[in-house]
Scaffold this motif. Structure first.
Motif, PDB file in Angstrom:
ATOM      1  N   ILE A  56       4.973 -26.983 -12.123  1.00  0.00           N
ATOM      2  CA  ILE A  56       3.833 -27.382 -11.280  1.00  0.00           C
ATOM      3  C   ILE A  56       2.520 -27.225 -12.031  1.00  0.00           C
ATOM      4  O   ILE A  56       1.667 -28.131 -12.037  1.00  0.00           O
ATOM      5  N   ASN A  57       2.337 -26.095 -12.706  1.00  0.00           N
ATOM      6  CA  ASN A  57       1.060 -25.838 -13.392  1.00  0.00           C
ATOM      7  C   ASN A  57       0.910 -26.635 -14.679  1.00  0.00           C
ATOM      8  O   ASN A  57      -0.204 -26.694 -15.226  1.00  0.00           O
ATOM      9  N   SER A  58       1.992 -27.226 -15.185  1.00  0.00           N
ATOM     10  CA  SER A  58       1.872 -28.027 -16.404  1.00  0.00           C
ATOM     11  C   SER A  58       1.103 -29.321 -16.167  1.00  0.00           C
ATOM     12  O   SER A  58       0.656 -29.955 -17.127  1.00  0.00           O
ATOM     13  N   PHE A  59       0.948 -29.731 -14.900  1.00  0.00           N
ATOM     14  CA  PHE A  59       0.195 -30.957 -14.587  1.00  0.00           C
ATOM     15  C   PHE A  59      -1.234 -30.657 -14.139  1.00  0.00           C
ATOM     16  O   PHE A  59      -1.947 -31.562 -13.724  1.00  0.00           O
ATOM     17  N   LYS A  60      -1.672 -29.405 -14.211  1.00  0.00           N
ATOM     18  CA  LYS A  60      -3.002 -29.028 -13.756  1.00  0.00           C
ATOM     19  C   LYS A  60      -3.916 -28.744 -14.943  1.00  0.00           C
ATOM     20  O   LYS A  60      -3.450 -28.441 -16.054  1.00  0.00           O
ATOM     21  N   SER A  61      -5.200 -28.783 -14.664  1.00  0.00           N
ATOM     22  CA  SER A  61      -6.173 -28.343 -15.651  1.00  0.00           C
ATOM     23  C   SER A  61      -6.315 -26.820 -15.594  1.00  0.00           C
ATOM     24  O   SER A  61      -5.775 -26.162 -14.710  1.00  0.00           O
ATOM     25  N   ARG A  62      -7.079 -26.273 -16.526  1.00  0.00           N
ATOM     26  CA  ARG A  62      -7.242 -24.817 -16.564  1.00  0.00           C
ATOM     27  C   ARG A  62      -7.932 -24.292 -15.303  1.00  0.00           C
ATOM     28  O   ARG A  62      -7.534 -23.268 -14.749  1.00  0.00           O
ATOM     29  N   LEU A  63      -8.932 -25.027 -14.820  1.00  0.00           N
ATOM     30  CA  LEU A  63      -9.643 -24.589 -13.622  1.00  0.00           C
ATOM     31  C   LEU A  63      -8.745 -24.635 -12.391  1.00  0.00           C
ATOM     32  O   LEU A  63      -8.813 -23.755 -11.524  1.00  0.00           O
ATOM     33  N   GLU A  64      -7.918 -25.649 -12.281  1.00  0.00           N
ATOM     34  CA  GLU A  64      -7.011 -25.749 -11.137  1.00  0.00           C
ATOM     35  C   GLU A  64      -5.996 -24.619 -11.126  1.00  0.00           C
ATOM     36  O   GLU A  64      -5.641 -24.093 -10.070  1.00  0.00           O
ATOM     37  N   ILE A  65      -5.519 -24.234 -12.319  1.00  0.00           N
ATOM     38  CA  ILE A  65      -4.548 -23.138 -12.392  1.00  0.00           C
ATOM     39  C   ILE A  65      -5.192 -21.824 -11.971  1.00  0.00           C
ATOM     40  O   ILE A  65      -4.600 -21.039 -11.217  1.00  0.00           O
ATOM     41  N   PRO A  69      -3.014 -21.231  -8.418  1.00  0.00           N
ATOM     42  CA  PRO A  69      -1.814 -21.376  -9.266  1.00  0.00           C
ATOM     43  C   PRO A  69      -0.556 -21.741  -8.491  1.00  0.00           C
ATOM     44  O   PRO A  69       0.372 -22.305  -9.066  1.00  0.00           O
ATOM     45  N   LEU A  70      -0.513 -21.439  -7.176  1.00  0.00           N
ATOM     46  CA  LEU A  70       0.688 -21.718  -6.391  1.00  0.00           C
ATOM     47  C   LEU A  70       0.629 -23.062  -5.681  1.00  0.00           C
ATOM     48  O   LEU A  70       1.632 -23.484  -5.098  1.00  0.00           O
ATOM     49  N   ALA A  71      -0.504 -23.744  -5.726  1.00  0.00           N
ATOM     50  CA  ALA A  71      -0.633 -25.019  -5.029  1.00  0.00           C
ATOM     51  C   ALA A  71      -0.024 -26.153  -5.847  1.00  0.00           C
ATOM     52  O   ALA A  71       0.122 -26.057  -7.075  1.00  0.00           O
ATOM     53  N   LEU A  72       0.342 -27.216  -5.159  1.00  0.00           N
ATOM     54  CA  LEU A  72       0.870 -28.392  -5.841  1.00  0.00           C
ATOM     55  C   LEU A  72      -0.252 -29.117  -6.580  1.00  0.00           C
ATOM     56  O   LEU A  72      -1.422 -29.069  -6.164  1.00  0.00           O
ATOM     57  N   PRO A  73       0.072 -29.810  -7.681  1.00  0.00           N
ATOM     58  CA  PRO A  73      -0.978 -30.532  -8.415  1.00  0.00           C
ATOM     59  C   PRO A  73      -1.500 -31.725  -7.613  1.00  0.00           C
ATOM     60  O   PRO A  73      -0.787 -32.300  -6.783  1.00  0.00           O
ATOM     61  N   SER A  74      -2.742 -32.100  -7.861  1.00  0.00           N
ATOM     62  CA  SER A  74      -3.333 -33.233  -7.148  1.00  0.00           C
ATOM     63  C   SER A  74      -2.721 -34.557  -7.571  1.00  0.00           C
ATOM     64  O   SER A  74      -2.751 -35.529  -6.821  1.00  0.00           O
ATOM     65  N   GLY A  75      -2.158 -34.599  -8.766  1.00  0.00           N
ATOM     66  CA  GLY A  75      -1.516 -35.807  -9.266  1.00  0.00           C
ATOM     67  C   GLY A  75      -0.730 -35.507 -10.525  1.00  0.00           C
ATOM     68  O   GLY A  75      -0.828 -34.410 -11.092  1.00  0.00           O
ATOM     69  N   GLY A 265      -2.681 -24.505 -18.979  1.00  0.00           N
ATOM     70  CA  GLY A 265      -2.137 -25.832 -18.715  1.00  0.00           C
ATOM     71  C   GLY A 265      -1.365 -26.369 -19.904  1.00  0.00           C
ATOM     72  O   GLY A 265      -0.231 -26.854 -19.766  1.00  0.00           O
ATOM     73  N   LEU A 266      -1.957 -26.275 -21.091  1.00  0.00           N
ATOM     74  CA  LEU A 266      -1.263 -26.713 -22.305  1.00  0.00           C
ATOM     75  C   LEU A 266      -0.061 -25.825 -22.600  1.00  0.00           C
ATOM     76  O   LEU A 266       0.978 -26.300 -23.071  1.00  0.00           O
ATOM     77  N   ALA A 267      -0.214 -24.531 -22.323  1.00  0.00           N
ATOM     78  CA  ALA A 267       0.907 -23.614 -22.568  1.00  0.00           C
ATOM     79  C   ALA A 267       2.096 -23.945 -21.673  1.00  0.00           C
ATOM     80  O   ALA A 267       3.250 -23.945 -22.125  1.00  0.00           O
ATOM     81  N   MET A 268       1.846 -24.243 -20.400  1.00  0.00           N
ATOM     82  CA  MET A 268       2.931 -24.607 -19.494  1.00  0.00           C
ATOM     83  C   MET A 268       3.597 -25.908 -19.925  1.00  0.00           C
ATOM     84  O   MET A 268       4.819 -26.038 -19.888  1.00  0.00           O
ATOM     85  N   ALA A 269       2.796 -26.882 -20.350  1.00  0.00           N
ATOM     86  CA  ALA A 269       3.361 -28.143 -20.827  1.00  0.00           C
ATOM     87  C   ALA A 269       4.196 -27.920 -22.087  1.00  0.00           C
ATOM     88  O   ALA A 269       5.271 -28.518 -22.250  1.00  0.00           O
ATOM     89  N   GLY A 270       3.705 -27.056 -22.977  1.00  0.00           N
ATOM     90  CA  GLY A 270       4.482 -26.738 -24.171  1.00  0.00           C
ATOM     91  C   GLY A 270       5.786 -26.048 -23.849  1.00  0.00           C
ATOM     92  O   GLY A 270       6.822 -26.307 -24.473  1.00  0.00           O
ATOM     93  N   LEU A 271       5.777 -25.144 -22.856  1.00  0.00           N
ATOM     94  CA  LEU A 271       7.008 -24.471 -22.443  1.00  0.00           C
ATOM     95  C   LEU A 271       8.012 -25.462 -21.862  1.00  0.00           C
ATOM     96  O   LEU A 271       9.218 -25.363 -22.114  1.00  0.00           O
TER      97      LEU A 271
END
Length: 299
Positions: A56-65, A69-75, A265-271
């Motif tokens: 979920i957090n891999s699709f968010k920006s740093r501010l959104e996370i 952090p527990l909310a769904l991404p906006s897109g 955000g980048l770290a989650m996408a990398g994981l």
């Protein structure tokens, strides 16, 4: 007389089977089944929650996370994945991880199976000491050995090499693999090997053409355990691989964690990118995983 006894026994069995089960027993069984189902659901949620949070957090920006952090991404924003792919040098990193994993697992399987075969079939007194030494070495934690290893191999100029890292994995993985092979080979009949020796086969031919194919279930189990261990390992590659060109996937994800700032955000996408090859491997090897575990347990 025997036929009459058999008829009476069958009639008694039919009577016992035809007797209705009491409602209390049915109620107790239903409660147990529901309890097991609920416990399985709770365990599933606990296991899947960290992976779902990362995805979920891999699709968010740093501010959104930071904000939620527990909310769904906006897109579904794939900018984090594109940036992580470039920053990690994903192609080189996955190639390094693949080479190290394949070479290390192959070495562990070949040397461990041959060593276990030698310890089982050659009944020398020293073989028991060797096996006990291998088992005892599993108790020693790697953290107690990493500083001497790094200092010795650093003075010899053998660090920053994939082959040195594969040699380390062979040393740390041969104990458990030999122990598992040892118990499996003891269940193989010696008569198969004796028949092949009488037909003129050498010891190596007997092992590779007769014994090793029988070891397929336990070999699959060992390969799966070692692939997951080596692919996801971070500590040992971080000590051996120094240059960026030699980094593996777990080391590449460390780019996103700085001393003062971290781009989650980048770290989650990398994981997520690092997890995908393991998931594909599990999907492909799913039948072999289950079959190897079952056959190994039976043996």
């Amino acid at each position: 007389m025997d036929t009459e006894k058999n008829i009476n026994l069958s009639q008694r069995q039919l009577k016992t089977k035809s007797q209705p089960v009491s409602p209390k027993l049915n109620h107790i069984k239903n409660i147990k089944s529901w309890g097991i189902f609920m416990a399985a659901c709770v365990l599933f949620v606990l296991y899947i929650f960290p992976f779902a949070l990362i995805l979920i957090n891999s699709f968010k920006s740093r501010l959104e996370i930071v904000d939620s952090p527990l909310a769904l991404p906006s897109g579904l924003n794939f900018d984090n994945y594109r940036e992580a792919y470039k920053t990690m040098n994903f192609t080189t990193a996955i190639l390094n991880s693949f080479i190290i994993t394949v070479v290390s697992v192959t070495l562990i399987i070949v040397f461990s199976s041959m060593l276990a075969y030698f310890l089982v079939r050659w009944r020398w007194k020293i073989n028991n000491i060797i096996l006990l030494g291998l088992i005892a070495s599993m108790i020693i934690p790697f953290q107690a050995l990493m500083i001497p290893f790094v200092s010795i191999y650093g003075r010899l100029g053998l660090l920053n090499s994939k082959w040195t890292l594969s040699f380390f994995y062979l040393g740390f993985g041969v104990s458990l693999a030999t122990f598992m092979y040892h118990g499996f080979i003891k269940s193989i009949p010696v008569e198969l090997e004796e028949a092949a020796l009488i037909d003129g086969a050498s010891r190596l031919q007997v092992f590779w053409k007769i014994v090793f194919p029988i070891l397929k279930p336990i070999t699959t189990t060992i390969a799966i355990l070692d692939v997951l261990w080596i692919w996801n390992d971070f500590l040992l590659p971080s000590l051996v691989l120094v240059s960026d060109e030699q980094r593996t996937l777990p080391l590449s994800t460390f780019y996103f964690f700085g001393k003062y700032t971290s781009d989650f955000g980048l770290a989650m996408a990398g994981l997520v990118l690092s997890i995908i090859p393991v998931i594909i491997f599990y999907i492909i090897m799913q039948k072999q995983i289950i079959k190897g575990v079952i056959d190994g347990a039976i043996k």
